[in-house]
Design a protein around this motif. Structure first.
Motif, mmCIF file in Angstrom:
data_model
loop_
_atom_site.group_PDB
_atom_site.id
_atom_site.type_symbol
_atom_site.label_atom_id
_atom_site.label_comp_id
_atom_site.label_asym_id
_atom_site.label_seq_id
_atom_site.Cartn_x
_atom_site.Cartn_y
_atom_site.Cartn_z
ATOM 1 N N THR A 6 0.825 -1.205 0.000
ATOM 2 C CA THR A 6 0.000 0.000 0.000
ATOM 3 C C THR A 6 0.860 1.257 0.000
ATOM 4 N N VAL A 7 1.919 1.260 0.815
ATOM 5 C CA VAL A 7 2.839 2.410 0.818
ATOM 6 C C VAL A 7 3.462 2.581 -0.569
ATOM 7 N N ALA A 8 3.828 1.469 -1.204
ATOM 8 C CA ALA A 8 4.444 1.545 -2.532
ATOM 9 C C ALA A 8 3.504 2.187 -3.545
ATOM 10 N N GLY A 9 2.204 2.076 -3.299
ATOM 11 C CA GLY A 9 1.245 2.671 -4.226
ATOM 12 C C GLY A 9 1.043 4.156 -4.033
ATOM 13 N N HIS A 10 1.702 4.745 -3.022
ATOM 14 C CA HIS A 10 1.569 6.184 -2.765
ATOM 15 C C HIS A 10 2.929 6.853 -2.984
ATOM 16 N N LYS A 17 -3.380 6.593 9.306
ATOM 17 C CA LYS A 17 -4.824 6.347 9.269
ATOM 18 C C LYS A 17 -5.272 5.896 7.880
ATOM 19 N N GLN A 18 -4.730 6.534 6.851
ATOM 20 C CA GLN A 18 -5.097 6.155 5.482
ATOM 21 C C GLN A 18 -4.608 4.745 5.161
ATOM 22 N N PRO A 28 -4.556 0.588 15.821
ATOM 23 C CA PRO A 28 -3.431 0.237 16.703
ATOM 24 C C PRO A 28 -2.490 -0.801 16.073
ATOM 25 N N THR A 29 -3.070 -1.773 15.348
ATOM 26 C CA THR A 29 -2.240 -2.786 14.672
ATOM 27 C C THR A 29 -1.388 -2.145 13.589
ATOM 28 N N ALA A 30 -2.008 -1.241 12.824
ATOM 29 C CA ALA A 30 -1.275 -0.557 11.761
ATOM 30 C C ALA A 30 -0.125 0.265 12.349
ATOM 31 N N TYR A 31 -0.398 0.998 13.430
ATOM 32 C CA TYR A 31 0.662 1.792 14.069
ATOM 33 C C TYR A 31 1.817 0.892 14.518
ATOM 34 N N HIS A 32 1.477 -0.236 15.131
ATOM 35 C CA HIS A 32 2.515 -1.150 15.619
ATOM 36 C C HIS A 32 3.370 -1.676 14.461
ATOM 37 N N LEU A 33 2.711 -2.109 13.398
ATOM 38 C CA LEU A 33 3.443 -2.660 12.255
ATOM 39 C C LEU A 33 4.265 -1.581 11.548
ATOM 40 N N LEU A 34 3.718 -0.387 11.443
ATOM 41 C CA LEU A 34 4.444 0.701 10.797
ATOM 42 C C LEU A 34 5.709 1.057 11.577
ATOM 43 N N ASP A 46 8.320 10.644 7.383
ATOM 44 C CA ASP A 46 8.698 12.041 7.236
ATOM 45 C C ASP A 46 7.439 12.901 7.366
ATOM 46 N N ARG A 47 7.375 13.717 8.437
ATOM 47 C CA ARG A 47 6.245 14.629 8.687
ATOM 48 C C ARG A 47 4.909 13.886 8.667
ATOM 49 N N GLY A 48 4.886 12.724 9.308
ATOM 50 C CA GLY A 48 3.651 11.964 9.453
ATOM 51 C C GLY A 48 3.293 11.097 8.266
ATOM 52 N N LEU A 49 4.103 11.133 7.225
ATOM 53 C CA LEU A 49 3.840 10.316 6.040
ATOM 54 C C LEU A 49 4.857 9.174 5.955
ATOM 55 N N PHE A 50 4.403 8.053 5.463
ATOM 56 C CA PHE A 50 5.264 6.882 5.355
ATOM 57 C C PHE A 50 5.659 6.641 3.891
ATOM 58 N N PHE A 51 6.944 6.328 3.697
ATOM 59 C CA PHE A 51 7.510 6.046 2.381
ATOM 60 C C PHE A 51 8.306 4.747 2.462
ATOM 61 N N LEU A 52 8.586 4.127 1.304
ATOM 62 C CA LEU A 52 9.437 2.947 1.288
ATOM 63 C C LEU A 52 10.843 3.316 1.751
ATOM 64 N N GLY A 53 11.463 2.449 2.547
ATOM 65 C CA GLY A 53 12.810 2.678 3.049
ATOM 66 C C GLY A 53 13.865 1.943 2.236
ATOM 67 N N ASP A 54 15.114 2.088 2.662
ATOM 68 C CA ASP A 54 16.236 1.494 1.928
ATOM 69 C C ASP A 54 16.143 -0.024 1.869
ATOM 70 N N ALA A 55 15.701 -0.661 2.957
ATOM 71 C CA ALA A 55 15.613 -2.122 2.972
ATOM 72 C C ALA A 55 14.608 -2.624 1.941
ATOM 73 N N ALA A 56 13.509 -1.901 1.772
ATOM 74 C CA ALA A 56 12.518 -2.285 0.767
ATOM 75 C C ALA A 56 13.083 -2.121 -0.635
#
Length: 237
Positions: A6-10, A17-18, A28-34, A46-56
């Motif tokens: 899902t992150v890769a699609g953004h 939340k999105q 709560p599950t999403a927060y834990h996994l993120l 970065d500023r509340g938004l999630f992006f793919l990291g180097d490991a991905a």
């Protein structure tokens, strides 16, 4: 995995939340996994938004490399079955001859590497084909590091004779050798030049099938011409 997909699609990132809503996970599950994915480097925040990291990114790169190798393996197997011979793929990289893939069957076994292929390029079609694609300085450097040595009565006799032979090889023509590496076996190698990379696709036959060598090499060359685009992509990246 759903979160990563899902992150890769953004392209511009997405908030927790999105991401929870789109994956159907409880917040709560999403927060834990993120948090876990960020900690492990698969995501970055970065500023509340999630992006793919180097490991991905490394995971994607590894998957692409596997796909490229699979393309080569599948292609060699097709040619092996079509022509009825073992097929080899090799490159010249960082001053060394590398046999990267061999496709064989019990009825058509590959040549046994009884003497290190890297050190005996003067004696087999793969090595001669790769060396013929190099400039004069690179050829001499290779021969200085791996001098000619007699492996069979048919092996080229000295460095000077080898270098003269390499100079006479016509560009993009199959290179053949007959019992120079091992008695009872003949080989042909077709050059495959991709950018600055020297590569080759080769085949081998028992000596009693000598009449098949050139026709098989020409057939391999035609098949390579039909697949040159996918091969170039798989080899050059």
């Amino acid at each position: 995995m759903r979160l990563l997909e899902t992150v890769a699609g953004h392209q511009h990132g997405a908030p927790a939340k999105q991401l929870a809503r789109e994956t159907g996970l409880a917040l709560p599950t999403a927060y834990h996994l993120l948090r876990t994915l960020v900690h492990e480097g698969y995501l970055q925040r970065d500023r509340g938004l999630f992006f793919l990291g180097d490991a991905a990114e490394r995971l994607v790169s590894s998957g692409a490399a596997q796909k490229r190798r699979s393309t080569i393996v599948d292609t060699l197997a097709q040619w092996r079955d079509l022509i009825g011979v073992p097929i080899y793929y090799a490159r010249y990289r960082d001053g060394e001859i590398e046999i990267l893939c061999v496709s064989e069957t019990p009825s058509n076994p590959a040549v046994h590497e009884w003497a290190d292929f890297r050190e005996t390029g003067h004696a087999h079609a793969i090595g001669q084909c790769l060396l013929s694609q190099l400039d004069e300085a690179a050829r001499r450097d290779h021969v200085d590091r791996y001098p000619v040595q007699s492996l069979t009565p048919y092996t080229v006799r000295d460095d000077h004779t080898l270098l003269r032979r390499l100079e006479r090889i016509e560009r993009m023509q199959p290179v053949t050798e007959r019992q120079e590496y091992v008695l009872g076996t003949i080989c042909a190698a077709v050059p495959l030049t991709v950018g600055d990379a020297a590569a080759t696709i080769a085949l081998s036959l028992p000596v009693h099938q000598s009449e098949r060598l050139l026709p098989a090499a020409r057939q391999l060359q035609r098949e390579m011409g039909r697949r040159v685009g996918s091969l170039a992509l798989a080899i050059s990246i």
